[in-house]
Design a protein around this motif. Structure first.
Motif, PDB file in Angstrom:
ATOM      1  N   ALA A   1      -4.325   3.238  -1.966  1.00  0.00           N
ATOM      2  CA  ALA A   1      -3.730   2.954  -3.271  1.00  0.00           C
ATOM      3  C   ALA A   1      -2.612   1.951  -3.093  1.00  0.00           C
ATOM      4  O   ALA A   1      -1.820   2.032  -2.141  1.00  0.00           O
ATOM      5  N   SER A   2      -2.518   0.994  -4.034  1.00  0.00           N
ATOM      6  CA  SER A   2      -1.569  -0.104  -3.888  1.00  0.00           C
ATOM      7  C   SER A   2      -0.881  -0.382  -5.211  1.00  0.00           C
ATOM      8  O   SER A   2      -1.310   0.066  -6.286  1.00  0.00           O
TER       9      SER A   2
ATOM     10  N   ILE B   1       0.868  -1.189   0.000  1.00  0.00           N
ATOM     11  CA  ILE B   1       0.000   0.000   0.000  1.00  0.00           C
ATOM     12  C   ILE B   1       0.898   1.230   0.000  1.00  0.00           C
ATOM     13  O   ILE B   1       1.770   1.384   0.859  1.00  0.00           O
ATOM     14  N   ARG B   2       0.649   2.141  -0.953  1.00  0.00           N
ATOM     15  CA  ARG B   2       1.492   3.321  -1.106  1.00  0.00           C
ATOM     16  C   ARG B   2       0.906   4.561  -0.431  1.00  0.00           C
ATOM     17  O   ARG B   2       1.645   5.405   0.063  1.00  0.00           O
ATOM     18  N   LYS B   3      -0.408   4.687  -0.411  1.00  0.00           N
ATOM     19  CA  LYS B   3      -1.006   5.921   0.111  1.00  0.00           C
ATOM     20  C   LYS B   3      -2.397   5.619   0.655  1.00  0.00           C
ATOM     21  O   LYS B   3      -3.136   4.793   0.101  1.00  0.00           O
TER      22      LYS B   3
ATOM     23  N   VAL C   1      -7.365   0.983  -6.533  1.00  0.00           N
ATOM     24  CA  VAL C   1      -7.671   1.935  -5.461  1.00  0.00           C
ATOM     25  C   VAL C   1      -8.964   1.450  -4.817  1.00  0.00           C
ATOM     26  O   VAL C   1     -10.018   1.419  -5.479  1.00  0.00           O
ATOM     27  N   ILE C   2      -8.912   1.054  -3.564  1.00  0.00           N
ATOM     28  CA  ILE C   2     -10.084   0.534  -2.857  1.00  0.00           C
ATOM     29  C   ILE C   2     -10.687   1.652  -2.026  1.00  0.00           C
ATOM     30  O   ILE C   2     -10.016   2.263  -1.183  1.00  0.00           O
ATOM     31  N   VAL C   3     -11.960   1.924  -2.272  1.00  0.00           N
ATOM     32  CA  VAL C   3     -12.702   2.956  -1.549  1.00  0.00           C
ATOM     33  C   VAL C   3     -13.577   2.259  -0.510  1.00  0.00           C
ATOM     34  O   VAL C   3     -14.300   1.305  -0.832  1.00  0.00           O
ATOM     35  N   CYS C   4     -13.513   2.725   0.723  1.00  0.00           N
ATOM     36  CA  CYS C   4     -14.276   2.140   1.828  1.00  0.00           C
ATOM     37  C   CYS C   4     -15.133   3.203   2.489  1.00  0.00           C
ATOM     38  O   CYS C   4     -14.781   4.394   2.513  1.00  0.00           O
ATOM     39  N   HIS C   5     -16.247   2.732   3.008  1.00  0.00           N
ATOM     40  CA  HIS C   5     -17.128   3.599   3.785  1.00  0.00           C
ATOM     41  C   HIS C   5     -16.700   3.515   5.246  1.00  0.00           C
ATOM     42  O   HIS C   5     -16.736   2.439   5.857  1.00  0.00           O
ATOM     43  N   GLY C   6     -16.301   4.640   5.826  1.00  0.00           N
ATOM     44  CA  GLY C   6     -15.863   4.675   7.220  1.00  0.00           C
ATOM     45  C   GLY C   6     -16.641   5.713   8.002  1.00  0.00           C
ATOM     46  O   GLY C   6     -16.241   6.882   8.042  1.00  0.00           O
TER      47      GLY C   6
END
Length: 753
Positions: free
Chosen positions: A688-689, A673-675, A694-699
């Motif tokens: 971002a990996s 994972i870079r960022k 790019v994985i978007v998560c609901h937090g």
């Protein structure tokens, strides 16, 4: 006076003699009645149980009898009283009622006859009342005194009224030594040994008498070495503590009885039914049928039966169908196989009649193996839980219910010729800055994708950050060993001119501070650099890897991984001075982030994240990331949650109010994972990996401190091409829209909306 007293004594002696005669006649009548009723000489019935149940308990029986004392003057009246007092057992002198004097022979005879423990089968009392150790006052108003093991009531013995009590006091010579057992209501006559024990206790003597005071010494420990020595250590503590598992087991059985799952054995109600035994019927068992025992009874039964052998099939018949017989080729293959690999343990054979079937040659061997299985194979209960695997997965909301979030790739920004390592979005969301290995910084218009400016820096751009203050138009760019402050000149001209006025209004102080000077040089850019937008240049002694702004836009921090004690430097733009917050090396520093609301500084080293209070100048917390190498870090806009990305494909979410260990760890990425980054307004965070996604998560972070954050992965965005083992190197959310920007090693910047 003396004559009157002598007269009274004569009357008392006469009345006493008359009472003794009457009591003797009554005793003879009672004895004759007892013999007629079938009782033995000692007053016990042949039948142990009667309609009126008599019980005995475990509690200590209290002495409730009224003992009588003799008058000292009686010794002067006659010799009969003196002789009787010598022969009869010693009577306690603390009672007030008078008991008639009886002969020594009759007293001793009665003491030997009424021994209530003669017919006991054990040294302890018979346990009949099973109510337990409870106050017996609870049963004071009820006709029963408890329940037996089958749940039937234990009826109290009948008690007479006060008249019967008085008659017993007059007629019964053992009334003074009779006590009542509170637990069962039974009248118990104290024996001679009991009376001696009571007298010894009242006189503060040894309860067991003087004969047992000096017992022969038992030498537990000797000077001789024994193979199995005898120890006299005290009992273990666990021997006094009730077993918890037995309590649970009894509780389960009581619950099963209440629910009707377990039923006690049937017992005949009357003695007549018990005396007439029923004719024994032969019992038959179907050995090939499954056990019909209820499941609830099997659960509480400790015995584990051995597994039954499988039933014989058609191939074991002496005349099996032709399809069960093996061909020559199959028989040859069967013989070549190992015994444990064979599907059948024997060769099916066909005979015309049962008389022609020979003896089975492997019968003894198979029986022996079966016995070994039963004897040597341990059997253990295993609790199998029938749980649906879907029930173990937490119930998360559907992604459609968590919109909006970026779902599609809308725009690609092309123009760079190398790896785009960093991007940053202007606070209003109109402009985008990007740094590349081709030594250029490009400024893009987000809506159109147009490249507005291209600034040649002369060195590779490692990091850049847009000033978060919307009143200033500044970009901090990290080169090899310097930090450059740029004025891109985009947007409102008035804001651009005000930014130059703020920078040029600086006046150096007359006296320098007495503190330790940081080896950093501030230079004002002039000439051609000033025309290109360069305003300030901060030179560092070693290579700089990262830069970040404070929320108010006046302070910025830089990271020098090889700077040892100067790994983190904080610069103030308005006063053009730099300071080193640490005096010792904290390790290999990777990232630095300011707290959005409080004067805290987050410093991420290779494995830990330290939180410092800049006002108190002390360490507040130390977060354990459980990662091998931290790559990036981001702080939630609320300030109470932190996400940390690492090169070992882990994303850790920390709740600062909950613990210093990760609240949740996500392993969705397959490569480093870079960022990681948070959205300023929406409950979104992204990572971002190098796996090209790019994985978007609901937090969602709730205001209620008792409710944990809700983390749900909602979208995986792909589009970048992996080049040289690198893919997506940076990602950034739009300040106002649910959009995300990403830059990669394929020299492109992509916008997902």
């Amino acid at each position: 006076m003396f004559s009157n007293m002598a007269t009274k004594r004569k009357h008392v002696v006469a009345a006493t003699a008359e009472i003794i005669d009457n009591s003797t006649d009554l005793l003879k009548k009672d004895a004759s009645n007892d013999v007629a009723d079938g009782r033995d000489d000692e007053g016990f019935s042949d039948t142990t149980d009667s309609e009126e149940s008599v019980y005995s308990g475990l509690e200590d029986e209290e002495d409730t009898s009224d003992e009588e004392s003799e008058d000292e003057s009686d010794e002067e009246e006659g010799s009969d009283g003196a002789e009787s007092s010598e022969d009869v057992a010693e009577i306690p002198q603390n009672k007030t009622e008078i008991t008639p004097t009886i002969s020594a022979a009759s007293t001793v005879e009665h003491l030997t006859e009424t021994n209530e423990y003669e017919h006991d089968s054990s040294d302890e009392e018979d346990i009949r009342n099973t109510v337990g150790n409870i106050p017996m006052e609870w049963y004071r108003e009820y006709p029963h005194i408890g329940y037996d093991i089958l749940g039937r009531r234990l009826i109290k013995p009948k008690k007479g009224d006060e008249l019967d009590e008085f008659l017993n006091k007059v007629d019964d010579p053992n009334y003074w030594r009779t006590v009542t057992n509170k637990l069962t209501g039974q009248n118990v006559v104290l024996s001679k040994e009991d009376l001696e024990l009571i007298n010894n206790i009242q006189r503060s003597r040894n309860p067991m008498g003087s004969e047992t005071m000096f017992q022969p010494w038992i030498e537990y420990f000797t000077n001789e070495t024994m193979i199995h020595p005898v120890t006299a250590h005290p009992a273990q503590k666990r021997s006094f503590i009730p077993s918890k598992w037995e309590k649970l087991k009894v509780g389960q059985m009581v619950h099963a009885i209440k629910m009707g799952w377990m039923k006690p054995p049937k017992v005949p109600d009357s003695d007549d039914e018990q005396e007439e035994p029923e004719e024994e019927q032969p019992t038959y068992f179907n050995i090939w049928k499954d056990d019909e025992e209820p499941e609830i009874t099997k659960r509480y039964r400790q015995h584990i039966p051995a597994p039954k052998m499988p039933l014989p099939g058609h191939e074991e018949s002496y005349n099996p169908p032709s399809e069960y017989l093996l061909t020559e080729e199959e028989e040859r293959k069967w013989k070549e196989q190992e015994p444990e690999d064979r599907r059948l343990k024997f060769l099916p054979q066909k005979y015309s009649s049962l008389r022609l079937v020979p003896g089975y040659s492997k019968f003894i061997q198979e029986r022996f193996e079966r016995c070994l299985d039963l004897y040597l194979c341990p059997r253990q209960k295993k609790i199998r839980m029938n749980v649906n695997p879907e029930d173990l997965i937490p119930k998360l909301p559907k992604p459609k219910e968590l919109q909006p979030f970026p779902t599609t790739q809308s725009m690609i920004y092309k123009g760079h010729e190398g790896i785009v390592r960093c991007i940053s979005v202007e606070p209003s969301g109109q402009w985008l800055a990007s740094g590349c290995d081709d030594t250029t910084v490009r400024l893009w218009e987000v809506a159109t994708g147009r490249c507005m400016k291209t600034l040649h820096m002369g060195e590779k751009v490692k990091s850049l950050a847009w000033n978060p203050n919307p009143a200033l138009c500044l970009v901090a760019v990290v080169l090899e060993r310097s930090l450059v402050i740029l004025n891109p000149g985009l947007g409102d001209k008035l804001m651009v001119s005000n930014t130059d006025i703020v920078i040029s209004a600086f006046q150096p102080p007359n006296e320098e501070s007495a503190g330790k000077k940081v080896p950093v040089d501030w230079e004002v850019c002039t000439g051609k650099d000033h025309q290109n937008g360069f305003r300030l240049r901060i030179k560092h002694p070693k290579e700089v890897s990262y830069v970040t702004w404070h929320g108010k836009g006046d302070y910025l921090a830089t990271v020098m991984p090889k700077g040892d004690s100067m790994s983190v430097l904080i610069h103030q733009l308005s006063k053009r001075r730099s300071q080193n917050p640490f005096t010792k090396s904290k390790g290999l520093v990777q990232r630095v982030v300011f707290h959005p609301l409080r004067p805290y500084l987050f410093v991420a080293t290779q494995r830990y994240v330290r939180v410092y209070n800049l006002l108190k100048q002390e360490l507040t917390k130390k977060l354990m990331t459980n990662c091998k190498w931290v790559s990036s870090m981001a702080v939630h806009p609320g300030g109470d949650n932190v996400i940390v990305g690492s090169y070992d494909c882990r994303l850790s979410w920390f709740d600062l109010d909950l613990s210093t260990k990760p609240y949740n760890t996500l392993r969705h990425h397959k490569k480093a994972i870079r960022k990681v980054c948070y959205h300023r307004r929406y409950p979104l965070f992204a990572s971002a990996s190098d796996d090209g996604s790019v994985i978007v998560c609901h937090g969602m972070v709730y205001n209620d401190l008792l409710q944990n954050p809700l983390i749900v992965p909602v979208k995986v965005l792909k589009g970048h091409v992996t080049t040289g083992g690198l893919s997506v190197l940076d990602c950034e959310f739009h300040p106002t829209q649910p959009w995300v920007f990403s830059s990669g090693a394929d020299a492109t910047i992509r916008l997902y909306t």
